[in-house]
Design a protein around this motif. Structure first.
Motif, PDB file in Angstrom:
ATOM      1  N   ARG A   1     -18.315  52.822  74.446  1.00 45.00           N
ATOM      2  CA  ARG A   1     -18.234  51.392  74.760  1.00 45.00           C
ATOM      3  C   ARG A   1     -19.002  50.638  73.670  1.00 45.00           C
ATOM      4  NH1 ARG A   1     -20.773  46.618  75.148  1.00 45.00           N
ATOM      5  NH2 ARG A   1     -20.357  45.385  77.003  1.00 45.00           N
ATOM      6  N   ASP A   2     -18.294  50.224  72.614  1.00 48.05           N
ATOM      7  CA  ASP A   2     -18.922  49.608  71.455  1.00 48.05           C
ATOM      8  C   ASP A   2     -19.216  48.135  71.712  1.00 48.05           C
ATOM      9  OD1 ASP A   2     -19.875  49.160  68.923  1.00 48.05           O
ATOM     10  OD2 ASP A   2     -17.922  49.172  67.942  1.00 48.05           O
ATOM     11  N   GLY A   3     -20.400  47.684  71.279  1.00 54.77           N
ATOM     12  CA  GLY A   3     -20.773  46.282  71.402  1.00 54.77           C
ATOM     13  C   GLY A   3     -22.037  46.104  72.218  1.00 54.77           C
ATOM     14  N   TYR A   4     -22.751  45.038  71.944  1.00 52.73           N
ATOM     15  CA  TYR A   4     -23.975  44.753  72.682  1.00 52.73           C
ATOM     16  C   TYR A   4     -23.684  44.627  74.171  1.00 52.73           C
ATOM     17  CZ  TYR A   4     -28.319  42.482  74.045  1.00 52.73           C
ATOM     18  OH  TYR A   4     -29.515  42.183  74.651  1.00 52.73           O
ATOM     19  N   VAL A   5     -24.556  45.196  74.978  1.00 54.93           N
ATOM     20  CA  VAL A   5     -24.386  45.168  76.433  1.00 54.93           C
ATOM     21  C   VAL A   5     -25.237  44.031  77.002  1.00 54.93           C
ATOM     22  CG1 VAL A   5     -24.567  46.443  78.591  1.00 54.93           C
ATOM     23  CG2 VAL A   5     -23.999  47.662  76.475  1.00 54.93           C
ATOM     24  N   PRO A   6     -24.627  42.951  77.475  1.00 58.20           N
ATOM     25  CA  PRO A   6     -25.411  41.860  78.052  1.00 58.20           C
ATOM     26  C   PRO A   6     -26.055  42.275  79.362  1.00 58.20           C
ATOM     27  CG  PRO A   6     -23.061  41.448  78.329  1.00 58.20           C
ATOM     28  CD  PRO A   6     -23.182  42.677  77.474  1.00 58.20           C
ATOM     29  N   ALA A   7     -27.105  41.563  79.735  1.00 57.84           N
ATOM     30  CA  ALA A   7     -27.896  41.947  80.899  1.00 57.84           C
ATOM     31  C   ALA A   7     -27.066  42.033  82.168  1.00 57.84           C
ATOM     32  CB  ALA A   7     -29.049  40.957  81.078  1.00 57.84           C
TER      33      ALA A   7
ATOM     34  N   VAL B   1     -18.573  66.895  84.174  1.00 62.70           N
ATOM     35  CA  VAL B   1     -19.534  65.821  83.890  1.00 62.70           C
ATOM     36  C   VAL B   1     -19.048  65.011  82.700  1.00 62.70           C
ATOM     37  CG1 VAL B   1     -21.882  65.308  83.115  1.00 62.70           C
ATOM     38  CG2 VAL B   1     -21.498  67.024  84.884  1.00 62.70           C
ATOM     39  N   THR B   2     -19.066  63.684  82.838  1.00 63.27           N
ATOM     40  CA  THR B   2     -18.609  62.780  81.784  1.00 63.27           C
ATOM     41  C   THR B   2     -19.793  61.960  81.257  1.00 63.27           C
ATOM     42  OG1 THR B   2     -18.005  61.131  83.450  1.00 63.27           O
ATOM     43  CG2 THR B   2     -16.281  62.656  82.725  1.00 63.27           C
ATOM     44  N   LEU B   3     -19.524  61.206  80.193  1.00 61.10           N
ATOM     45  CA  LEU B   3     -20.583  60.471  79.500  1.00 61.10           C
ATOM     46  C   LEU B   3     -20.052  59.132  79.025  1.00 61.10           C
ATOM     47  CD1 LEU B   3     -23.340  60.285  77.849  1.00 61.10           C
ATOM     48  CD2 LEU B   3     -22.074  61.408  75.984  1.00 61.10           C
ATOM     49  N   THR B   4     -20.878  58.084  79.175  1.00 57.47           N
ATOM     50  CA  THR B   4     -20.631  56.799  78.525  1.00 57.47           C
ATOM     51  C   THR B   4     -21.712  56.562  77.488  1.00 57.47           C
ATOM     52  OG1 THR B   4     -19.464  55.745  80.374  1.00 57.47           O
ATOM     53  CG2 THR B   4     -20.590  54.292  78.832  1.00 57.47           C
ATOM     54  N   VAL B   5     -21.303  56.229  76.271  1.00 57.33           N
ATOM     55  CA  VAL B   5     -22.220  55.799  75.217  1.00 57.33           C
ATOM     56  C   VAL B   5     -21.964  54.307  75.028  1.00 57.33           C
ATOM     57  CG1 VAL B   5     -22.935  56.076  72.817  1.00 57.33           C
ATOM     58  CG2 VAL B   5     -22.138  58.066  74.120  1.00 57.33           C
ATOM     59  N   ALA B   6     -22.938  53.490  75.431  1.00 54.31           N
ATOM     60  CA  ALA B   6     -22.758  52.034  75.448  1.00 54.31           C
ATOM     61  C   ALA B   6     -23.764  51.372  74.524  1.00 54.31           C
ATOM     62  CB  ALA B   6     -22.917  51.497  76.873  1.00 54.31           C
ATOM     63  N   GLY B   7     -23.272  50.611  73.573  1.00 53.31           N
ATOM     64  CA  GLY B   7     -24.136  49.894  72.658  1.00 53.31           C
ATOM     65  C   GLY B   7     -23.425  49.627  71.348  1.00 53.31           C
ATOM     66  N   GLU B   8     -24.127  48.940  70.453  1.00 51.36           N
ATOM     67  CA  GLU B   8     -23.561  48.642  69.140  1.00 51.36           C
ATOM     68  C   GLU B   8     -23.609  49.889  68.266  1.00 51.36           C
ATOM     69  OE1 GLU B   8     -24.321  44.131  67.917  1.00 51.36           O
ATOM     70  OE2 GLU B   8     -26.160  45.179  68.422  1.00 51.36           O
ATOM     71  N   PHE B   9     -22.457  50.326  67.798  1.00 51.64           N
ATOM     72  CA  PHE B   9     -22.375  51.486  66.922  1.00 51.64           C
ATOM     73  C   PHE B   9     -22.586  51.029  65.481  1.00 51.64           C
ATOM     74  CE2 PHE B   9     -20.663  53.264  70.665  1.00 51.64           C
ATOM     75  CZ  PHE B   9     -20.617  54.648  70.534  1.00 51.64           C
ATOM     76  N   TRP B  10     -23.632  51.533  64.838  1.00 53.06           N
ATOM     77  CA  TRP B  10     -23.951  51.184  63.468  1.00 53.06           C
ATOM     78  C   TRP B  10     -22.920  51.846  62.558  1.00 53.06           C
ATOM     79  CZ3 TRP B  10     -27.613  47.641  63.503  1.00 53.06           C
ATOM     80  CH2 TRP B  10     -28.210  47.241  62.299  1.00 53.06           C
ATOM     81  N   GLY B  11     -21.912  51.084  62.137  1.00 51.32           N
ATOM     82  CA  GLY B  11     -20.867  51.654  61.306  1.00 51.32           C
ATOM     83  C   GLY B  11     -19.599  51.990  62.062  1.00 51.32           C
TER      84      GLY B  11
END
Length: 372
Positions: free
Chosen positions: A262-268, A231-241
């Motif tokens: 996956r660092d950075g804001y995820v657009p719709a 089982v794998t995982l994606t963490v998507a979003g803006e990383f604070w720091g």
């Protein structure tokens, strides 16, 4: 609800600002207008200094229908504009709603309130709509700032009884008790969510800003301790720091090859693809106030594995469209991940997912706001 239409001004972020706060302000304006209340949005051309918000603050494409009655004149570096805005709103509004996301907004709101009260006419009623009464990671000055705001408004609306209790402790003696209304759905327009194809992906998704209270470190430890090895995982979003801390932890746990950061804001427009790649969304929050992430996952046909933090548990029907565990409990989340991947369980939970019906939430919410 008021018998006569009220002229309402919402002070808060709107497009081109991104994320749930801007969507909430915009959708609330549409809803109030639809109820017959002349409504305007007083938004920002510069909401925060960049040093206080390291991510990208705005987006080019709106994530829903923009509200036509939106002005974008407020700026954090123009205190004179705060006071002038208050003076103008004293003539234009019966109700001014100050949407509070961060104590950084409070000085501007105090300036607006000073302008409102300097007008010769009777000032409109004021309500602080608190998405967060205080930050999850707070400083002493945050308490002082929010107390200064909540002592100067006529009413307060919060999104949970716990937040109402916190707000009440910052209000003056004898003030009206804060009102409570669950935050209603205000989901981004992703162009229509198709049903995910059948079968397991052996993949999990965390989506959202990555901050310590969100518990991504707990999820990484639980993935190493409890999830099946494929089982794998994606963490998507803006990383604070930045991603360095999470990447180093995944490396120490021996799961770096199973984790995509996956660092950075995820657009719709990217959301459907992320959801289609996963079996479930995991929300390992240590604390929470209100979140759209359960509803957003369900809108895309995915079950949710969440902690019993804040209002998250109220949106998950345990054993029907998701599973729950205790906040901050690595072993508990690891057991829950194993339970989720029992033979046939992902498909069974996916079959129980239903999109949220937003209308009852909005009826309750707008009524409580107008009463506050």
């Amino acid at each position: 609800m008021s018998a006569a239409p009220a002229r309402v001004v919402l002070v808060g972020p709107a497009h081109p600002y991104k994320g749930g706060g801007a969507r909430h302000t915009t959708e609330l304006a549409h809803r109030l207008h639809g109820l017959g209340h002349p409504t305007a949005v007083e938004s920002w051309r510069a909401q925060y200094p960049s040093v206080l918000y390291p991510g990208v603050q705005t987006v080019e494409a709106p994530e829903g229908d923009p509200y036509p009655g939106t002005r974008r004149g407020l700026a954090w570096y123009r205190p004179d504009g705060w006071w002038r805005t208050g003076r103008r709103l004293a003539r234009e509004a019966d109700l001014v709603v100050l949407t509070l996301f961060s104590p950084v907004q409070v000085p501007a709101y105090l300036g607006i309130l000073a302008g409102l009260r300097s007008a010769r006419s009777r000032p409109p009623r004021t309500v602080a709509l608190c998405h967060n009464v205080l930050p999850h990671e707070r400083r002493a000055v945050d308490v002082s700032l929010v107390r200064a705001l909540l002592r100067r408004v006529d009413g307060v609306l919060t999104h949970s009884p716990e937040q109402a209790s916190l707000a009440e402790g910052l209000r003056p003696a004898g003030a009206d008790r804060p009102a409570v209304a669950e935050m209603p759905p205000h989901l981004p327009d992703t162009g229509g969510a198709a049903a995910p194809p059948p079968g397991e992906r052996r993949h999990l998704l965390f989506l959202g800003i990555v901050r310590p209270y969100k518990g991504v470190d707990v999820l990484l430890r639980a993935l190493a301790a409890g999830a099946p090895a494929d089982v794998t995982l994606t963490v998507a979003g803006e990383f604070w720091g930045g991603t360095g801390e999470a990447a180093a932890l995944a490396e120490r746990l021996g799961i770096a090859d199973r984790v995509r950061l996956r660092d950075g804001y995820v657009p719709a427009e990217e959301l459907p693809g992320l959801y289609a790649s996963a079996d479930a969304v995991v929300l390992p929050y240590r604390t929470a106030t209100a979140s759209q992430n359960v509803w957003l996952a369900h809108e895309h046909g995915l079950p949710v594995i969440a902690t019993r933090a804040g209002t998250l548990a109220g949106h998950v029907r345990e054993g029907v469209d998701g599973l729950l565990c205790e906040p901050g409990d690595v072993d508990g989340l690891a057991r829950t991940l194993r339970e989720f991947y029992a033979p046939g369980e992902p498909e069974r939970l996916r079959a129980g997912v239903r999109p949220v019906d937003a209308e009852p939430y909005w009826r309750e919410y707008t009524g409580r706001l107008l009463e506050a």
